[in-house]
Motif scaffolding. Structure first.
Motif, PDB file in Angstrom:
ATOM      1  N   HIS A   9       0.834  -1.207   0.000  1.00 13.27           N
ATOM      2  CA  HIS A   9       0.000   0.000   0.000  1.00 13.27           C
ATOM      3  C   HIS A   9       0.867   1.254   0.000  1.00 13.27           C
ATOM      4  CE1 HIS A   9      -2.766   3.088   1.454  1.00 13.27           C
ATOM      5  NE2 HIS A   9      -2.046   3.200   2.545  1.00 13.27           N
ATOM      6  N   LEU A  10       1.877   1.292   0.832  1.00 15.26           N
ATOM      7  CA  LEU A  10       2.770   2.450   0.893  1.00 15.26           C
ATOM      8  C   LEU A  10       3.496   2.663  -0.429  1.00 15.26           C
ATOM      9  CD1 LEU A  10       4.427   2.240   4.446  1.00 15.26           C
ATOM     10  CD2 LEU A  10       2.559   3.730   3.686  1.00 15.26           C
ATOM     11  N   ALA A  11       3.934   1.571  -1.046  1.00 17.88           N
ATOM     12  CA  ALA A  11       4.622   1.668  -2.333  1.00 17.88           C
ATOM     13  C   ALA A  11       3.689   2.221  -3.410  1.00 17.88           C
ATOM     14  CB  ALA A  11       5.157   0.306  -2.748  1.00 17.88           C
ATOM     15  N   LEU A  12       2.430   1.752  -3.400  1.00 14.65           N
ATOM     16  CA  LEU A  12       1.454   2.253  -4.367  1.00 14.65           C
ATOM     17  C   LEU A  12       1.144   3.721  -4.115  1.00 14.65           C
ATOM     18  CD1 LEU A  12      -0.519   1.821  -6.706  1.00 14.65           C
ATOM     19  CD2 LEU A  12      -2.206   0.998  -5.044  1.00 14.65           C
ATOM     20  N   TYR A  13       0.950   4.080  -2.846  1.00 13.68           N
ATOM     21  CA  TYR A  13       0.690   5.470  -2.470  1.00 13.68           C
ATOM     22  C   TYR A  13       1.796   6.378  -3.005  1.00 13.68           C
ATOM     23  CZ  TYR A  13      -3.156   6.908   0.606  1.00 13.68           C
ATOM     24  OH  TYR A  13      -4.354   7.341   1.090  1.00 13.68           O
ATOM     25  N   LYS A  14       3.043   5.946  -2.811  1.00 15.33           N
ATOM     26  CA  LYS A  14       4.185   6.742  -3.255  1.00 15.33           C
ATOM     27  C   LYS A  14       4.175   6.901  -4.768  1.00 15.33           C
ATOM     28  CE  LYS A  14       9.220   7.163  -2.851  1.00 15.33           C
ATOM     29  NZ  LYS A  14      10.454   6.576  -2.268  1.00 15.33           N
ATOM     30  N   HIS A  15       3.885   5.806  -5.466  1.00 14.91           N
ATOM     31  CA  HIS A  15       3.848   5.851  -6.928  1.00 14.91           C
ATOM     32  C   HIS A  15       2.750   6.800  -7.410  1.00 14.91           C
ATOM     33  CE1 HIS A  15       4.649   4.259 -10.960  1.00 14.91           C
ATOM     34  NE2 HIS A  15       3.348   4.345 -11.144  1.00 14.91           N
ATOM     35  N   ILE A  16       1.581   6.725  -6.807  1.00 15.73           N
ATOM     36  CA  ILE A  16       0.468   7.601  -7.193  1.00 15.73           C
ATOM     37  C   ILE A  16       0.823   9.059  -6.925  1.00 15.73           C
ATOM     38  CG2 ILE A  16      -1.914   8.238  -6.657  1.00 15.73           C
ATOM     39  CD1 ILE A  16      -2.450   5.266  -6.063  1.00 15.73           C
ATOM     40  N   ILE A 220      -6.339  10.531  -8.757  1.00 18.82           N
ATOM     41  CA  ILE A 220      -5.342  10.370  -7.700  1.00 18.82           C
ATOM     42  C   ILE A 220      -6.032  10.101  -6.361  1.00 18.82           C
ATOM     43  CG2 ILE A 220      -3.573  11.568  -6.341  1.00 18.82           C
ATOM     44  CD1 ILE A 220      -2.500  10.842  -9.039  1.00 18.82           C
ATOM     45  N   VAL A 221      -7.002  10.929  -6.041  1.00 19.35           N
ATOM     46  CA  VAL A 221      -7.714  10.817  -4.762  1.00 19.35           C
ATOM     47  C   VAL A 221      -8.453   9.473  -4.660  1.00 19.35           C
ATOM     48  CG1 VAL A 221      -9.607  11.777  -3.372  1.00 19.35           C
ATOM     49  CG2 VAL A 221      -7.945  13.312  -4.453  1.00 19.35           C
ATOM     50  N   LYS A 222      -9.125   9.079  -5.732  1.00 16.99           N
ATOM     51  CA  LYS A 222      -9.958   7.868  -5.688  1.00 16.99           C
ATOM     52  C   LYS A 222      -9.125   6.588  -5.681  1.00 16.99           C
ATOM     53  CE  LYS A 222     -13.882  10.255  -7.741  1.00 16.99           C
ATOM     54  NZ  LYS A 222     -14.625  10.569  -8.988  1.00 16.99           N
ATOM     55  N   LEU A 223      -8.004   6.579  -6.397  1.00 18.22           N
ATOM     56  CA  LEU A 223      -7.146   5.398  -6.376  1.00 18.22           C
ATOM     57  C   LEU A 223      -6.475   5.245  -5.010  1.00 18.22           C
ATOM     58  CD1 LEU A 223      -5.451   5.400  -9.909  1.00 18.22           C
ATOM     59  CD2 LEU A 223      -7.472   4.130  -9.133  1.00 18.22           C
ATOM     60  N   LYS A 224      -6.116   6.349  -4.396  1.00 18.81           N
ATOM     61  CA  LYS A 224      -5.542   6.288  -3.055  1.00 18.81           C
ATOM     62  C   LYS A 224      -6.582   5.792  -2.050  1.00 18.81           C
ATOM     63  CE  LYS A 224      -2.954   9.843  -1.806  1.00 18.81           C
ATOM     64  NZ  LYS A 224      -2.464  11.251  -1.710  1.00 18.81           N
ATOM     65  N   ALA A 225      -7.835   6.181  -2.254  1.00 18.21           N
ATOM     66  CA  ALA A 225      -8.911   5.728  -1.368  1.00 18.21           C
ATOM     67  C   ALA A 225      -9.110   4.221  -1.476  1.00 18.21           C
ATOM     68  CB  ALA A 225     -10.210   6.457  -1.704  1.00 18.21           C
ATOM     69  N   LEU A 226      -9.018   3.692  -2.702  1.00 18.02           N
ATOM     70  CA  LEU A 226      -9.155   2.244  -2.903  1.00 18.02           C
ATOM     71  C   LEU A 226      -8.017   1.502  -2.209  1.00 18.02           C
ATOM     72  CD1 LEU A 226     -10.556  -0.170  -4.316  1.00 18.02           C
ATOM     73  CD2 LEU A 226      -9.044   0.259  -6.275  1.00 18.02           C
ATOM     74  N   SER A 227      -6.807   1.966  -2.407  1.00 20.22           N
ATOM     75  CA  SER A 227      -5.645   1.339  -1.770  1.00 20.22           C
ATOM     76  C   SER A 227      -5.770   1.387  -0.251  1.00 20.22           C
ATOM     77  CB  SER A 227      -4.370   2.054  -2.217  1.00 20.22           C
ATOM     78  OG  SER A 227      -3.236   1.496  -1.605  1.00 20.22           O
ATOM     79  N   ALA A 228      -6.207   2.527   0.259  1.00 22.82           N
ATOM     80  CA  ALA A 228      -6.344   2.693   1.707  1.00 22.82           C
ATOM     81  C   ALA A 228      -7.389   1.747   2.285  1.00 22.82           C
ATOM     82  CB  ALA A 228      -6.711   4.143   2.034  1.00 22.82           C
ATOM     83  N   GLU A 229      -8.452   1.514   1.523  1.00 20.64           N
ATOM     84  CA  GLU A 229      -9.489   0.596   2.012  1.00 20.64           C
ATOM     85  C   GLU A 229      -8.966  -0.833   2.121  1.00 20.64           C
ATOM     86  OE1 GLU A 229     -13.861  -0.071   1.380  1.00 20.64           O
ATOM     87  OE2 GLU A 229     -13.617   1.808   0.293  1.00 20.64           O
ATOM     88  N   PHE A 230      -8.218  -1.251   1.118  1.00 20.70           N
ATOM     89  CA  PHE A 230      -7.595  -2.575   1.186  1.00 20.70           C
ATOM     90  C   PHE A 230      -6.712  -2.673   2.423  1.00 20.70           C
ATOM     91  CE2 PHE A 230      -8.795  -3.378  -3.213  1.00 20.70           C
ATOM     92  CZ  PHE A 230      -8.832  -4.759  -3.292  1.00 20.70           C
ATOM     93  N   GLN A 231      -5.878  -1.664   2.620  1.00 17.37           N
ATOM     94  CA  GLN A 231      -4.917  -1.688   3.728  1.00 17.37           C
ATOM     95  C   GLN A 231      -5.616  -1.684   5.088  1.00 17.37           C
ATOM     96  OE1 GLN A 231      -3.829   1.176   5.963  1.00 17.37           O
ATOM     97  NE2 GLN A 231      -2.836  -0.524   7.019  1.00 17.37           N
ATOM     98  N   LYS A 232      -6.553  -0.781   5.270  1.00 17.61           N
ATOM     99  CA  LYS A 232      -7.217  -0.639   6.574  1.00 17.61           C
ATOM    100  C   LYS A 232      -8.024  -1.876   6.936  1.00 17.61           C
ATOM    101  CE  LYS A 232      -7.519   4.419   6.412  1.00 17.61           C
ATOM    102  NZ  LYS A 232      -8.413   5.583   6.227  1.00 17.61           N
ATOM    103  N   GLN A 233      -8.729  -2.414   5.948  1.00 20.96           N
ATOM    104  CA  GLN A 233      -9.564  -3.567   6.243  1.00 20.96           C
ATOM    105  C   GLN A 233      -8.732  -4.841   6.486  1.00 20.96           C
ATOM    106  OE1 GLN A 233     -13.314  -4.306   4.372  1.00 20.96           O
ATOM    107  NE2 GLN A 233     -13.470  -2.243   3.552  1.00 20.96           N
ATOM    108  N   THR A 234      -7.649  -4.993   5.737  1.00 22.29           N
ATOM    109  CA  THR A 234      -6.803  -6.158   5.976  1.00 22.29           C
ATOM    110  C   THR A 234      -6.083  -6.038   7.312  1.00 22.29           C
ATOM    111  OG1 THR A 234      -5.067  -5.109   4.630  1.00 22.29           O
ATOM    112  CG2 THR A 234      -6.430  -6.771   3.563  1.00 22.29           C
TER     113      THR A 234
END
Length: 239
Positions: A9-16, A220-234
């Motif tokens: 998630h952090l790696a994706l966030y950084k890339h975005i 940017i905002v919406k893709l970060k939100a998707l990634s964050a949901e995966f991370q928080k829920q897992t």
């Protein structure tokens, strides 16, 4: 598992975020060059080196033509390119999340497996159980990305045992539909885009899809939100 997904998630966030930073840094230079070249009074065609099979060849362009190239990138080109790249990175992130959980919990393989089960040749090629599981999951994840976004997000949710917000899913589906239209439809809204995007469609049949700085910001905002949901829920599920 939650730590592994957190790192992804952090790696994706950084890339975005990097995609946004780069486009913002590039924007002033594009504006300056576009303005200068488009306002040029020269009618001379200048040579620009382009590759060919063996070596290079000169292609000649007027200043105004090159200025138009810079302007097209400024208007939408660089945003289209970034969106295509970012969707691919998000798809890879989703595959990683599925793989991490499925490999750690082999009982979840039945969610990925079709009626045919594990191919015999795959079993014969991988004597080690862990290697077999990893290879099987990798094959299934690759194939999963050829299905509709709603289907592979649903499958990912089942494997990981999370429940993604419906609004987040619909936002991603529209972004993916826009990406597909940029690649396959020259940005002109067709029936396929309208069907894919559903109520999130950003126009009507035949209209040109808007892909500008503001839309890119929303992506940017919406893709970060998707990634964050995966991370928080897992994290909540597997900590």
């Amino acid at each position: 598992m939650s730590k592994q997904i957190y790192r992804k998630h952090l790696a994706l966030y950084k890339h975005i975020n990097n995609a946004w930073i780069f486009s913002e840094l590039l924007k002033p230079d594009l504006e300056e060059k576009s303005k200068k070249l488009c306002n040029s009074t020269s009618s001379a065609k200048k040579p620009y080196k382009t590759p060919k099979k063996l070596g290079w060849v000169n292609n000649k362009r007027r200043d105004k033509e090159i200025g138009a190239l810079f302007q097209s990138q400024l208007d939408r080109g660089m945003y289209e390119t970034n969106i295509v790249s970012l969707v691919s990175r998000v798809e890879a992130f989703i595959q990683d999340c599925i793989s991490i959980v499925a490999c750690a919990h082999p009982q979840k393989l039945k969610i990925l497996a079709d009626k045919g089960g594990v191919p015999v040749d795959l079993v014969l090629e991988n004597e080690n159980r862990d290697d077999l599981i990893k290879r099987f999951v990798a094959i299934k994840c690759e194939g999963l990305m050829f299905s509709k976004p709603k289907e592979y997000l649903d499958k990912a949710s089942k494997v990981i045992s999370i429940e993604l917000d419906s609004e987040t899913i619909e936002n991603y589906i529209e972004i993916k539909a826009s990406r597909d239209l940029v690649i396959h439809g020259y940005g002109k809204m067709n029936a396929i885009y309208l069907e894919k995007a559903g109520r999130k469609a950003r126009g009507a049949l035949g209209e040109t899809l808007e892909v500008d700085r503001e839309y890119f910001r929303n992506v940017i905002v919406k893709l970060k939100a998707l990634s964050a949901e995966f991370q928080k829920q897992t994290e909540a599920k597997y900590q």
